[in-house]
Write a protein that holds these residues in place. Structure first.
Motif, PDB file in Angstrom:
ATOM      1  N   ALA A 112       0.839  -1.210   0.000  1.00 51.18           N
ATOM      2  CA  ALA A 112       0.000   0.000   0.000  1.00 51.18           C
ATOM      3  C   ALA A 112       0.867   1.249   0.000  1.00 51.18           C
ATOM      4  N   ASN A 113       1.934   1.255   0.805  1.00 46.45           N
ATOM      5  CA  ASN A 113       2.848   2.404   0.820  1.00 46.45           C
ATOM      6  C   ASN A 113       3.517   2.588  -0.544  1.00 46.45           C
ATOM      7  N   ASP A 123       2.273   1.689  -3.512  1.00 46.61           N
ATOM      8  CA  ASP A 123       1.276   2.246  -4.448  1.00 46.61           C
ATOM      9  C   ASP A 123       1.067   3.735  -4.207  1.00 46.61           C
ATOM     10  N   LYS A 124       1.014   4.101  -2.931  1.00 49.36           N
ATOM     11  CA  LYS A 124       0.830   5.517  -2.595  1.00 49.36           C
ATOM     12  C   LYS A 124       2.023   6.356  -3.061  1.00 49.36           C
ATOM     13  N   LYS A 180       4.000   5.670  -5.571  1.00 47.92           N
ATOM     14  CA  LYS A 180       3.923   5.766  -7.025  1.00 47.92           C
ATOM     15  C   LYS A 180       2.944   6.862  -7.441  1.00 47.92           C
ATOM     16  N   GLN A 181       1.785   6.889  -6.772  1.00 49.25           N
ATOM     17  CA  GLN A 181       0.780   7.910  -7.101  1.00 49.25           C
ATOM     18  C   GLN A 181       1.308   9.313  -6.769  1.00 49.25           C
ATOM     19  N   GLU A 182       1.996   9.410  -5.629  1.00 47.40           N
ATOM     20  CA  GLU A 182       2.528  10.706  -5.216  1.00 47.40           C
ATOM     21  C   GLU A 182       3.594  11.196  -6.214  1.00 47.40           C
ATOM     22  N   ARG A 235       1.806  12.319  -9.384  1.00 44.84           N
ATOM     23  CA  ARG A 235       1.148  13.621  -9.195  1.00 44.84           C
ATOM     24  C   ARG A 235       2.182  14.755  -9.143  1.00 44.84           C
TER      25      ARG A 235
END
Length: 358
Positions: free
Chosen positions: A137-138, A140-141, A143-145, A148
């Motif tokens: 989960a960290n 994936d987060k 990667k999204q951060e 963005r």
């Protein structure tokens, strides 16, 4: 007158002769009829059990508690062996059995501990799955951060420093995820190893239990040997033929003496094969012993041996050799003695038999 006297005595002589003839004929007829009612033989003897007493252990002979030709009772102690070595072997076997039982207990404890370790390792592996989910989960987060921040950087809404920080955070998240996956794989591998070790320890329990059975058998043998350190009379009778001396070293199987059962005797008779058709079981028998002519015994035909005596000889005759000579064969039979047997009877005494067949 002198010439007529012989004429008067002649009828008397005829009567006397006739009476003698009648008496002789009657007596002969009586004995002839009696001989048909009996079968006789003098090929017979008193028989009984003669048991050789042998040693079951190898040890020194400490004590002899009988005299030759002594009357003994069942259970009387005849011979005592040295029990020091036998008792030491018994105690050694007992100690070995206790040690084997202790090994079983230790193996049980080890098996329990091994299975507990395997369960603990499995739980650690299962908890590692949660770590993988958290680090994923960290990741994936991160990667999204990073994505963005990269988009904001393109429109000048984020600084280069923010982009580099997001990139470093992604790398850290990726490393944490890889570490969690590797840790879980290691935990599962360790769990499998602990389980295999637990099964091996459990297998040692079976080995230890087999050793216990072996030690129990060795203890039983030691107890058996120790019990044979005291040789007792197997029945009431006469002990004789002592062949050992006090202090002698005795080997297992060596003959020590013999015990004669003179309370349960029978007659072994060898009848001619031409007499067998008249002999049946339970026929009454009159027994006379050569050693005690005044002693009158009776008995009954008990059983047949099952073959002629020649069949049981060391070198049985073979009629197929070509030098055959026909002779009357002897057939052994066993005759029981009625009533309480006299103490004066001994195996081997010659006997004369009259078997009532009619």
């Amino acid at each position: 007158m002198e010439q007529q006297a012989p004429k008067k005595t002649k009828p008397k002589m005829l009567i006397i002769i006739l009476l003698i003839v009648i008496i002789i004929a009657g007596t002969g007829s009586y004995y002839w009829i009696s001989s048909k009612a009996y079968e006789t033989t003098d090929n017979a003897q008193v028989d009984g059990n003669i048991i050789p007493v042998r040693s079951s252990v190898t040890a020194y002979l400490n004590e002899i508690r009988f005299r030759d030709n002594q009357q003994v009772k069942k259970g009387d102690t005849l011979i005592v062996f040295n029990t020091i070595a036998l008792k030491a072997k018994l105690e050694q076997a007992q100690a070995a059995l206790e040690n084997a039982k202790a090994d079983v207990s230790v193996s049980d404890i080890r098996a329990i501990a091994s299975f507990q370790n395997a369960q603990s390792s499995l739980q650690n592996a299962q908890s590692g799955q949660q770590d993988i989910l958290a680090t994923k989960a960290n990741l994936d987060k991160a990667k999204q951060e990073l994505e963005r921040t990269n988009n904001l950087l393109k429109i000048k809404a984020a600084t280069q420093e923010q982009f580099e920080t997001a990139t470093a955070a992604l790398q850290v998240a990726q490393a944490n995820y890889t570490q969690a996956v590797n840790k879980q794989a290691s935990s599962y591998s360790n769990s499998l190893g602990q389980e295999t070790s637990a099964k091996a320890v459990k297998g040692q329990i079976s080995v230890a239990q087999a050793v216990v059975k072996q030690k129990m058998a060795e203890l039983a043998l030691a107890e058996e040997d120790f019990s044979h350190a005291y040789i007792t009379a197997p029945f009431d009778g006469i002990v004789t033929k002592r062949s050992v001396s006090q202090g002698q070293y005795i080997s297992a199987g060596q003959t020590l003496c013999a015990v004669i059962d003179n309370h349960h005797l029978w007659i072994s008779a060898n009848l001619k094969e031409t007499q067998l058709d008249k002999i049946k079981p339970n026929q009454s028998v009159q027994i006379r012993l050569d050693a005690f002519p005044e002693l009158k015994l009776t008995g009954k035909v008990e059983s047949y041996l099952g073959a002629t005596g020649a069949r049981f000889s060391l070198l049985p005759p073979d009629n197929a050799t070509g030098n055959f000579i026909k002779i009357t064969q002897r057939f052994p039979i066993r005759i029981s003695i009625d009533g309480e047997q006299p103490t004066a009877l001994y195996p081997g005494l010659s006997a004369f038999l009259k078997i009532k067949v009619q």
